[in-house]
Scaffold this motif. Sequence first.
Motif, PDB file in Angstrom:
ATOM      1  N   ARG A 131       0.851  -1.187   0.000  1.00 45.21           N
ATOM      2  CA  ARG A 131       0.000   0.000   0.000  1.00 45.21           C
ATOM      3  C   ARG A 131       0.894   1.247   0.000  1.00 45.21           C
ATOM      4  NH1 ARG A 131      -1.900   3.680   3.694  1.00 45.21           N
ATOM      5  NH2 ARG A 131      -4.010   4.461   3.340  1.00 45.21           N
ATOM      6  N   LEU A 132       0.740   2.091  -0.986  1.00 40.34           N
ATOM      7  CA  LEU A 132       1.514   3.325  -1.079  1.00 40.34           C
ATOM      8  C   LEU A 132       0.645   4.520  -0.702  1.00 40.34           C
ATOM      9  CD1 LEU A 132       3.343   2.688  -4.485  1.00 40.34           C
ATOM     10  CD2 LEU A 132       4.284   2.376  -2.188  1.00 40.34           C
ATOM     11  N   MET A 133       1.240   5.471  -0.004  1.00 41.74           N
ATOM     12  CA  MET A 133       0.564   6.738   0.278  1.00 41.74           C
ATOM     13  C   MET A 133       1.509   7.885  -0.075  1.00 41.74           C
ATOM     14  SD  MET A 133       0.672   7.045   4.460  1.00 41.74           S
ATOM     15  CE  MET A 133       2.233   7.076   5.371  1.00 41.74           C
ATOM     16  N   ASP A 134       0.947   9.055  -0.360  1.00 40.21           N
ATOM     17  CA  ASP A 134       1.790  10.199  -0.676  1.00 40.21           C
ATOM     18  C   ASP A 134       2.192  10.923   0.604  1.00 40.21           C
ATOM     19  OD1 ASP A 134      -0.320  11.861   0.118  1.00 40.21           O
ATOM     20  OD2 ASP A 134      -0.880  12.436  -1.919  1.00 40.21           O
ATOM     21  N   GLY A 135       2.862  12.050   0.457  1.00 39.28           N
ATOM     22  CA  GLY A 135       3.403  12.765   1.609  1.00 39.28           C
ATOM     23  C   GLY A 135       2.370  13.367   2.529  1.00 39.28           C
ATOM     24  N   SER A 136       1.105  13.382   2.114  1.00 43.77           N
ATOM     25  CA  SER A 136       0.035  13.891   2.975  1.00 43.77           C
ATOM     26  C   SER A 136      -0.687  12.767   3.702  1.00 43.77           C
ATOM     27  CB  SER A 136      -0.981  14.681   2.143  1.00 43.77           C
ATOM     28  OG  SER A 136      -1.768  13.806   1.349  1.00 43.77           O
ATOM     29  N   GLY A 137      -0.324  11.515   3.369  1.00 43.42           N
ATOM     30  CA  GLY A 137      -1.004  10.366   3.949  1.00 43.42           C
ATOM     31  C   GLY A 137      -2.128   9.830   3.094  1.00 43.42           C
ATOM     32  N   THR A 138      -2.299  10.382   1.902  1.00 44.22           N
ATOM     33  CA  THR A 138      -3.377   9.961   1.005  1.00 44.22           C
ATOM     34  C   THR A 138      -2.992   8.690   0.256  1.00 44.22           C
ATOM     35  OG1 THR A 138      -4.095  12.253   0.705  1.00 44.22           O
ATOM     36  CG2 THR A 138      -4.833  10.652  -0.944  1.00 44.22           C
TER      37      THR A 138
END
Length: 377
Positions: A131-138
């Motif tokens: 599971r990948l998320m971006d720098g905002s946690g999205t």
Amino acid sequence: MELSVIILNYNAKHFLNLCLKSVLAATQDLDAEIIVADNHSQDGSTELVKQHFPQVKLLAFDQNHGFSKGNNLAVEQASGEYLCILNPDTVVPEQVFVECLAFARSLSGVEVKASQPQSHDHKKLGFLGVRLMDGSGTFLPESKRHIPTPEVSRQKILGNDSNYYFNKVGEFREDAVDILVGAFMFCKANVYKECGGFDNRYFMYGEDIDLSYTALQKGFQNYYLGSQTVLHFKGESTVKDKVYLKRFYGAMELFYDKYFKRNRLEKWLVKAAAKLFVLVKSSTSEKVQEVQNLKQIFVSETGWQGTENLITRSLESVEEESSSELIFDTSSYSFSEILTFIKEHRRKFKYRFYAENTSTILGSDDANARGAVKIMK
């Protein structure tokens, strides 16, 4: 050797620094090697590795080979039974490789002490993603995708992505999927080689789709491990400009021509839709909404030792704050603790990481935005 972690880098020095810190923490109890293959960076990346990470194997290329060839050259130098292809603009939790190894071995009935169940009635593992998320946690939905057939891709280009992303598998679940993303691809080394590695005709973009699909064609099954979350800043290494869009859709044309026989009308429709998408997207600036008057908080157990006066809070007490930029002290908390906090507080704060060895503060607020890097004097 159990594992070779391969990081292909190009001008991502500060993010590479943070990535290596997290990978070293995640491999300390494993028989593992870390290989940084550098595509002729001009930002001091190779000097950083030599100075701060002497235990890392550095392959300094004299030219930019692109994503496919660069990774293939690095794999040739790898000794691990398993491989993990990893982007330099990622941060991994300490347990991720142990859990990936446990999952992979459970498919073969090999017992491993980890939180994964020890038996799966599944096909032989091709590639494993997380599971990948971006720098905002999205959450990044491209973590798991369907095969982008010409019809699915036309719909995606026209704004319908319901059949593009593998939505029937929940983001925190583990299950079989079709296509994974090249930011994190875990596999047995012999599977990578049997699939021929990345196709060198792809310079950048599309090669992960191609390799995932090749694995399926050869009778392997790709899997998604939603229990493990990796932060992928993404915007730092991918600028969504007209050049990017042309390269991406050029790669997709190569993929279609390689795997799908199409009539002239179908080829024209895909090409026309791609050109229209490039025109529309490149004429639209993607801006991240800036939040004004943010309070900066250093999340640490020891306090800020830099040149600026920052409020210090512990990880446990910071939830009470609002409209804040959190700067995580990676020497006070594990990467797992920090990533879990970001995951559970998606977009509530702006998130930054402090790397004390290079005195940098860095992060990214959106998957389409360039990363923010601040060097403290």
